[in-house]
Every structure is written in structure tokens, then in C-alpha cells.
Design a protein around this motif. Structure first.
Motif, short mmCIF file in Angstrom:
data_model
loop_
_atom_site.label_atom_id
_atom_site.label_comp_id
_atom_site.label_asym_id
_atom_site.label_seq_id
_atom_site.Cartn_x
_atom_site.Cartn_y
_atom_site.Cartn_z
N ASP A 332 0.84 -1.19 0.00
CA ASP A 332 0.00 0.00 0.00
C ASP A 332 0.88 1.25 0.00
O ASP A 332 2.10 1.17 0.14
N ILE A 333 0.23 2.41 -0.14
CA ILE A 333 1.00 3.65 -0.17
C ILE A 333 1.81 3.79 1.11
O ILE A 333 3.00 4.10 1.09
N MET A 334 1.17 3.58 2.24
CA MET A 334 1.88 3.53 3.52
C MET A 334 2.12 2.07 3.85
O MET A 334 1.20 1.33 4.17
N GLY A 335 3.38 1.66 3.74
CA GLY A 335 3.69 0.24 3.88
C GLY A 335 3.51 -0.31 5.28
O GLY A 335 3.37 -1.52 5.46
N TYR A 336 3.53 0.56 6.30
CA TYR A 336 3.43 0.10 7.69
C TYR A 336 2.25 0.77 8.38
O TYR A 336 1.92 1.92 8.11
N ASN A 337 1.64 0.03 9.31
CA ASN A 337 0.47 0.56 10.01
C ASN A 337 0.82 1.77 10.88
O ASN A 337 0.04 2.71 11.01
N VAL A 341 -0.89 5.88 11.15
CA VAL A 341 -1.29 6.67 12.32
C VAL A 341 -0.53 7.99 12.36
O VAL A 341 -1.10 9.06 12.55
N LEU A 342 0.79 7.91 12.12
CA LEU A 342 1.63 9.10 12.21
C LEU A 342 1.27 10.13 11.14
O LEU A 342 1.25 11.33 11.41
N ILE A 343 1.00 9.66 9.92
CA ILE A 343 0.76 10.62 8.83
C ILE A 343 -0.53 11.39 9.07
O ILE A 343 -0.62 12.58 8.74
N TRP A 344 -1.53 10.73 9.67
CA TRP A 344 -2.77 11.45 9.99
C TRP A 344 -2.52 12.46 11.11
O TRP A 344 -3.01 13.61 11.04
N LEU A 390 -2.31 15.14 3.61
CA LEU A 390 -3.73 14.79 3.69
C LEU A 390 -4.15 14.00 2.45
O LEU A 390 -4.89 13.00 2.56
N LEU A 391 -3.70 14.41 1.27
CA LEU A 391 -4.03 13.68 0.04
C LEU A 391 -3.47 12.26 0.09
O LEU A 391 -4.18 11.30 -0.22
N ILE A 392 -2.21 12.13 0.48
CA ILE A 392 -1.58 10.81 0.53
C ILE A 392 -2.29 9.92 1.55
O ILE A 392 -2.59 8.75 1.27
N ALA A 393 -2.58 10.46 2.73
CA ALA A 393 -3.24 9.67 3.78
C ALA A 393 -4.64 9.25 3.36
O ALA A 393 -5.07 8.12 3.64
N SER A 394 -5.37 10.14 2.69
CA SER A 394 -6.75 9.83 2.27
C SER A 394 -6.77 8.72 1.23
O SER A 394 -7.57 7.78 1.32
N VAL A 395 -5.90 8.82 0.22
CA VAL A 395 -5.85 7.78 -0.81
C VAL A 395 -5.40 6.45 -0.22
O VAL A 395 -5.92 5.39 -0.58
N ASP A 396 -4.47 6.50 0.71
CA ASP A 396 -4.02 5.26 1.35
C ASP A 396 -5.16 4.60 2.11
O ASP A 396 -5.30 3.37 2.08
N ALA A 397 -5.97 5.40 2.80
CA ALA A 397 -7.10 4.84 3.55
C ALA A 397 -8.13 4.22 2.60
O ALA A 397 -8.73 3.18 2.90
N GLN A 398 -8.35 4.85 1.44
CA GLN A 398 -9.34 4.35 0.48
C GLN A 398 -8.89 3.10 -0.24
O GLN A 398 -9.72 2.28 -0.65
N ILE A 408 -2.63 2.64 -10.94
CA ILE A 408 -2.50 3.33 -12.22
C ILE A 408 -3.35 4.59 -12.25
O ILE A 408 -2.89 5.66 -12.64
N ASP A 409 -4.60 4.47 -11.81
CA ASP A 409 -5.47 5.65 -11.77
C ASP A 409 -4.89 6.74 -10.89
O ASP A 409 -4.95 7.93 -11.22
N TRP A 410 -4.31 6.36 -9.75
CA TRP A 410 -3.77 7.35 -8.82
C TRP A 410 -2.49 7.98 -9.37
O TRP A 410 -2.38 9.20 -9.46
N GLN A 411 -1.53 7.16 -9.77
CA GLN A 411 -0.23 7.68 -10.16
C GLN A 411 -0.25 8.42 -11.49
O GLN A 411 0.59 9.29 -11.73
N THR A 412 -1.18 8.09 -12.37
CA THR A 412 -1.27 8.78 -13.66
C THR A 412 -2.34 9.85 -13.68
O THR A 412 -2.51 10.53 -14.69
N GLY A 413 -3.07 10.00 -12.58
CA GLY A 413 -4.17 10.95 -12.54
C GLY A 413 -3.78 12.32 -12.02
O GLY A 413 -2.63 12.58 -11.65
N SER A 414 -4.78 13.18 -11.97
CA SER A 414 -4.55 14.56 -11.53
C SER A 414 -4.29 14.64 -10.03
O SER A 414 -3.64 15.57 -9.56
N GLY A 415 -4.80 13.67 -9.25
CA GLY A 415 -4.61 13.69 -7.80
C GLY A 415 -3.14 13.59 -7.41
O GLY A 415 -2.65 14.36 -6.58
N CYS A 416 -2.42 12.65 -8.03
CA CYS A 416 -1.00 12.49 -7.72
C CYS A 416 -0.20 13.70 -8.22
O CYS A 416 0.75 14.14 -7.56
N SER A 417 -0.58 14.24 -9.36
CA SER A 417 0.10 15.43 -9.87
C SER A 417 -0.08 16.61 -8.93
O SER A 417 0.87 17.36 -8.67
#
Length: 676
Positions: A332-337, A341-344, A390-398, A408-417
Motif C-alpha cells: 500500500d502507499i503507507m507500507g506500515y500501520n 497513524v503518524l501521517i494522519w 492529507l491527500l496521501i493519507a486519504s488515498v491510502d485509507a481508500q 495506475i489511476d492514482w499515479q497517472t491521474g490529476s490527484g498524484c500530480s
């Protein structure tokens, strides 16, 4: 006019020459094979029976229509080829009727607009092959398109056509060994029930199509999945649907993560009729030549002349390509649990802290000084870093547990940009602002007694405007092809494949190192200046300098590990994996954005004064606000007595005097009293 040139005359002579015989032969329609009649722009007819006719090749013919019952009576024909017949625009229903020995039918490169009716062939041959290719005007595969064609297994080669849609129950009534849908460049939709009523396929090839999703029904029998250059297929069905998958060749490496540790059935779909084979693999001790296994199932007489399948009982492991690379591991985006917690925690503190600082400073009744102005810029930069987190943490949670399907959708989309832009802009603006703050402190300490050289707001604004333009330019470059934000899930510009990208990354890192050196040099000078009794630096400036020295050194100490590993990666000698770099991303990279508003502003007395004065406007903390007003008033009275009532005079709204204050001020001299 002059005479034509020699080159022009030679060209005219070549044009007047008759075409060579091979070219004439190629342009001339092919002869009509026996027993067919092929009238130009007419209807093809091949009446039977015709003894000994096993192959019928109909190529480069001038016919327009193949009517119903066109091949009636050709009971012995095995192969029919209808190819490169551009004039052919229609094949009537029932054209292929009662061809019991037909094993191969090819209809390629014609002008037909509708999928031919093959439902009345009634072939009894095993592994019947139907090839329909390069017919650009066929747009749909309808329901029950192949039902009745063959009562055994079939292979469908439906490639290079103009297909746009495959309807529900399209393959109903078939037993599919292989289905090739590759190179149908306009194929976008495959109905969820397209395989309803069919058995198979074992092999599915959807390479170079525009399919956006695979059907969820009928995937259980697929052993080989080929989906190269299928860039629109960004999400696969649940991996539990591929219960028999053994080999997958896909477009995106992240999709192979779905098949990691996927339990596969012990038996191959093609051998599912021998259900007791797998049991014997488990229960029978195998000899090297497999004699024990087969003798347990068949009689000795039945085994004579057999070639044993030595690999049948070997464990089956799924092979998938392309394999995930070092930049996109299967996680996942955040490889560790603990990072989740810390990123939020950090992004909430960064956003709320910096928004609070900005709001209080911008609504303060006190004059906007250069330090306040610089603090506003630093708070905004740190706020942008909070948005990135916040963007990274939200996408990781989803996407937790299924990031491979969203990568692919995330890394090539407007959100990651957007996330990448925020983080690069924020980090560069923050470093730039910290450097300016340090230079401003050094300048203030060094020229404390030369008021004419004091840095004014009119000087600070263009300096920070340059910082904004520089930070924006650095953040925009990956969006226009200089490196990119798509390389990794955390949307940092880590692409160093091209020389220009390497120069870009190294330039940023070198500038950051230079900023650190400048800050070190300034604070060393500040330290010696404070120790010099000849310089009349104010006590207030000295305290601020010492505090900022500690704070900024803390900031750059946190950034040092990131800079070190980033420089090594820029030279393509990475010393840390992407998984471990995420620890740096959360524990070091954004901590300053979380801490700066507290260390630079919220914990200072000046900010607390502004904060309580602001709350008093809303009816809160009036007592604390009144204490701060009295302190300000006392400081102003002291300045009045010492003759410093010019530019340091607070606004009149600060001094809403109580009766006691008015009595106290009455003892002052008349001029000072009026000014108060």
C-alpha cells in the motif's frame, strides 16, 4: 518556354511504359476456384457435393454477397478461406450451413458490416478454429453469435476488427479453448455476462484494446491471460475470480501484485475430466518415471506406448509479467500501520497549526512587520505540505489492501500530480523562506545601530515574490516532462531516467545544500556578533536569533537524511528502498511543517498576545486579553518617557483605558498624555 529538363522527360517516359507483368497479375482479380461461380459485383455460389474438395480459398474476388446456402453440399470441406475480398459487404444468414467436417473458417480483410452467421455450421470437429480478422466495419459481437457452430471445443481468433462492444451471452453454447480479441483498437465494452452459458476460455488475449474492465463472470477457467498494451484496463476483477490462472502477461506491473500468494487449484482446467489424477498425486508415492501413479489408475495393457507427463504432479505456480519494480513494490502507499497513524497525526497538526498562525497574524491589530510577513509565508508553505500529507493519507485509507487495483489511476491521474506539486512547492518555498528569515536576522543584528539600513517590508515583498516564482517553477517542471510525479505512489519526482531529469533533481538538492550552508554561515556570524560588546544589538534581537538558530538547525537536521539518500538515488545508486523511504517521508520530511507553527509562533509570547486579543473580540478570554493590553500600555508609557513614541506607537484601539489607567496616566507629562 524552355525545353523540359532531362529528368522530367525520363519521368514522362517511365509513366508511358506499360506496367510489368507481375504488377498486372497482382491487380487482376484472382481466379474463381472450382466449383464456385464468382460474378463481378455479384453473389458467390459454391454448390456441392464435390468429391475430394477439402480446402476452399476465396481470395481477391470481386464478389459483393455470399448468399444463404452458398456452400450447400460441401460435406467434405475442411478449410474455407475468405480473405482480402474488399468488395464483399454482406454475408447472408445461413451462408455456412451443414459443414460437418469443417475445421477452419477464416474471414479476413473484407468489407462486411455485420458478424457472419456461423450458428448453422454444425461442425463435429475437435478444436474448431474460427478466424475473423481485419474487418473494420464490424462493430458488435451479438448474443449467441457462435451457438451451434460446433459441439466440441473451439478457438476464436477475433483480432484486428472494428469491434466496439461484446454483448451479454455472446459466447453462449460454446466450449472455448482460446479467445483472441487482440488489436481490436476500438473495443471498449465487454458485457459482464459475455461468458454466460459458455465453458472456458482457457486462454484470453485482450492485448491492444480499449477495454476498461473485464467481466466478473466466467474468469474461473482462464489459465493464460494476455493483456499487453491494454492501457485503459487499469483495474482487474477480484483476484479470487482467477482460480485457475497460471500465466498472466499484463500491461502494468502493479496488477501482478494481485496474484502474489494467490492459491491456485492443483489441477489444470484442461485436465479437469481426470479428477482422480490430483488425488493420486497426493496419495501415491511417485517413482521417477511416474509408473506408480499411472499404474494406479490404468491397467498395465493400457499403459503400453504412453509418454508419461513427468510434470503433471509438479506444484503449479502462477507466473506474472511484468514484475513490480523497486519503485513500485507490492504494498500500500503507507507500507506500515504505524506510518498510517503518524501521517494522519502530522497532517492534522500541520494544517490546523498553520491555518491558526495565518489567521491570527493576518487579523492582528498590530502592524505587519518583516518578521510577521516572513512567518506568514513560512506558514503557508507548511500548510501546503499538510495538504500533500492529507491527500496521501486519504488515498491510502481508500485503497488499503487493494492499492494494486488503484495504482495506475492514482499515479497517472490529476490527484498524484496535485500532491506532487504541493510537496515540491511547499518544501522549496519553506527552505527559501527559512533562508530569508536567517539573512534578515543576521542583517538586523549586524546593522542594529544603523536604522537607515533596516530591512523594510517594501524590500521583503519582492524578495519573497522571487521565492514564490522559483518554487512554482520547480514544482511545475515535472508536470511538463522534466522528471514526473508518476514514478512512485507517494508522488515525488523520483524519475531520473533521462539526463534532464537527473539535472533537475541534482539542482534542487544542491540548492538546498547551499541554503543550509548559508544558514550555517549566518548563524556563526550572529553568534560572534552577539559576543561582541561593541555592537549594540538589542536584547530582543539576540533572543530571537538564538531561538531561530536552534529551530533552523533542527529543520535542516531533519532534512539531512532525505538529501543524502536523494543524492545517491539521483546518481542511480540508491542506498534505500522505496518502502524504507516512506519512513523518512513521514518521520522526517513533514515534521518541520508540523512543528514550525508551534516553535516559531504559537509558543511565542507575541503570538499568544495576538491570539487572546483576537478571542476577546468573540467574547472569550477577556481577562487574559486585558492583561496583555495593560502590558502593552505600560511598555508604551515607558517609551513615551524615553522619547520613543514615533513609529513604535501602537494603535489607539489597543488602549481602551480603565479608570485606573486614566488616573495613572494623569501623572505623565501633557504631550505624552495626549498621544496616549
Amino acid at each position: 518556354m524552355g525545353r523540359p529538363s532531362l529528368a522530367l522527360r525520363l519521368l514522362l517516359a517511365l509513366l508511358l511504359l506499360p506496367p510489368p507483368a507481375p504488377l498486372l497479375w497482382a491487380l487482376r482479380p484472382a481466379p474463381c476456384p472450382e466449383p464456385c461461380s464468382c460474378p463481378p459485383d455479384g453473389a458467390l455460389r459454391c454448390p456441392g457435393p464435390q468429391a475430394g474438395l477439402s480446402r476452399l480459398s476465396l481470395t481477391y474476388l470481386p464478389i459483393k454477397v455470399i448468399p444463404s446456402q452458398a456452400f450447400r453440399g460441401l460435406n467434405e470441406v475442411i478449410k474455407i478461406l475468405i480473405q482480402n475480398t474488399k468488395n464483399l459487404v454482406h454475408i447472408e444468414a445461413g451462408a455456412f450451413t451443414n459443414l460437418p467436417r469443417l475445421k477452419y473458417l477464416s474471414i479476413c480483410n473484407t468489407g462486411i458490416h455485420k458478424l457472419p452467421d456461423v450458428t448453422k455450421i454444425f461442425s463435429s470437429e475437435f478444436n474448431f478454429i474460427l478466424e475473423i480478422c481485419d474487418n473494420l466495419h464490424i462493430t458488435t459481437i451479438p448474443r449467441n453469435a457462435f451457438q451451434g457452430m460446433n459441439n466440441e471445443s473451439i478457438t476464436l481468433k477475433l483480432y484486428g476488427n472494428g469491434f466496439e462492444e461484446i454483448q451479454s451471452h455472446a459466447f453462449n453454447g460454446t466450449t472455448l479453448i482460446s479467445l483472441e480479441l487482440k488489436e481490436n483498437a476500438r473495443l471498449e465494452k465487454m458485457h459482464n455476462d459475455a461468458f454466460r452459458g459458455a465453458t472456458g476460455p482457457s486462454i484470453l488475449d485482450i492485448s491492444s484494446t480499449q477495454l476498461q474492465a473485464l467481466p466478473t463472470y466466467g474468469l474461473e477457467s482462464i489459465q493464460t491471460l494476455i493483456a499487453t498494451s491494454s492501457y485503459s484496463l487499469k483495474k482487474l476483477p477480484s483476484r479470487e475470480k482467477f482460480t485457475n490462472l497460471l500465466d498472466a502477461t499484463l500491461t502494468y506491473p502493479s496488477h501482478c501484485c494481485a496474484f502474489r500468494n494467490l492459491p491456485t487449484n492443483e489441477q489444470n482446467f484442461s485436465f479437469s475430466i481426470f479428477k482422480n489424477f490430483s488425488k493420486q498425486c497426493e496419495s501415491t508415492a511417485r517413482r521417477p518415471n511416474n509408473e506408480t501413479l499411472y499404474s494406479a489408475i490404468f491397467a498395465e495393457s493400457e499403459l503400453s506406448g504412453w509418454d508419461y507427463d513427468y510434470g503433471f504432479c509438479l506444484p503449479k505456480t502462477l507466473q506474472c509479467a511484468p514484475e513490480p519494480d523497486a519503485f513500485n513494490p507490492c504494498e500500500d502507499i503507507m507500507g506500515y500501520n504505524f506510518l498510517r497513524v503518524l501521517i494522519w497525526l502530522i497532517n492534522i497538526l500541520a494544517i490546523t497549526g498553520n491555518v491558526t498562525v495565518l489567521f491570527v497574524l493576518l487579523t492582528s491589530r498590530y502592524k505587519l512587520t518583516v518578521p510577521r510577513f516572513l512567518m506568514c509565508n513560512l506558514s503557508f508553505a507548511d500548510f501546503c505540505m499538510g495538504l500533500y500529507l492529507l491527500l496521501i493519507a486519504s488515498v491510502d485509507a481508500q485503497t488499503k489492501g487493494q492499492y494494486y487495483n488503484h495504482a495506475i489511476d492514482w499515479q497517472t491521474g490529476s490527484g498524484c500530480s496535485a500532491a506532487g506539486f504541493f510537496t515540491v512547492f511547499a518544501s522549496e518555498l519553506s527552505v527559501y523562506t527559512l533562508t530569508v528569515i536567517t539573512l534578515e536576522r543576521w542583517h538586523t543584528i549586524t546593522y542594529a545601530i544603523q536604522l537607515d539600513q533596516k530591512l523594510r517590508l517594501k524590500h521583503a515583498i519582492p524578495v519573497m515574490l522571487g521565492g514564490w516564482l522559483f518554487s512554482t517553477l520547480i514544482a511545475v517542471l515535472p508536470l511538463v516532462g522534466v522528471s514526473n510525479y508518476m514514478k512512485v505512489s507517494i508522488c515525488l519526482p523520483m524519475d531520473v531516467e533521462s539526463t534532464l531529469s537527473q539535472v533537475y533533481i541534482l539542482t534542487i538538492l544542491i540548492l538546498n545544500v547551499m541554503a543550509f550552508i548559508i544558514i550555517c554561515a549566518c548563524y556563526i556570524k550572529i553568534y560572534f556578533a552577539v559576543q561582541n560588546p561593541e555592537l549594540m544589538a538589542t536584547n530582543k534581537d539576540t533572543k530571537i536569533a538564538k531561538k531561530m538558530a536552534v529551530l533552523i538547525f533542527t529543520d535542516f537536521t531533519c532534512m539531512a537524511p532525505i538529501s543524502f539518500f536523494a543524492i545517491s538515488a539521483a546518481f542511480k545508486v540508491p542506498l534505500i528502498t522505496v518502502t524504507n523511504s516512506k519512513v523518512l517521508l513521514v518521520l522526517f520530511y513533514p515534521v518541520n511543517s508540523c512543528a514550525n507553527p508551534f516553535l516559531y509562533a504559537i509558543f511565542t509570547k507575541a503570538f499568544q498576545r495576538d491570539f487572546f486579543l483576537l478571542l476577546s473580540k468573540f467574547g472569550c478570554c477577556k481577562y487574559r486579553a486585558e492583561l496583555y493590553r495593560r502590558k502593552d500600555f505600560s511598555a508604551y508609557i515607558s517609551n513615551c518617557k524615553n522619547g520613543f513614541t514615533g513609529s513604535n506607537k501602537p494603535s489607539r484601539s489597543t488602549f481602551k483605558l480603565t479608570t485606573l489607567q486614566c488616573q495613572y496616566s494623569a501623572v505623565l507629562d501633557k504631550t505624552c498624555y495626549k498621544e496616549c
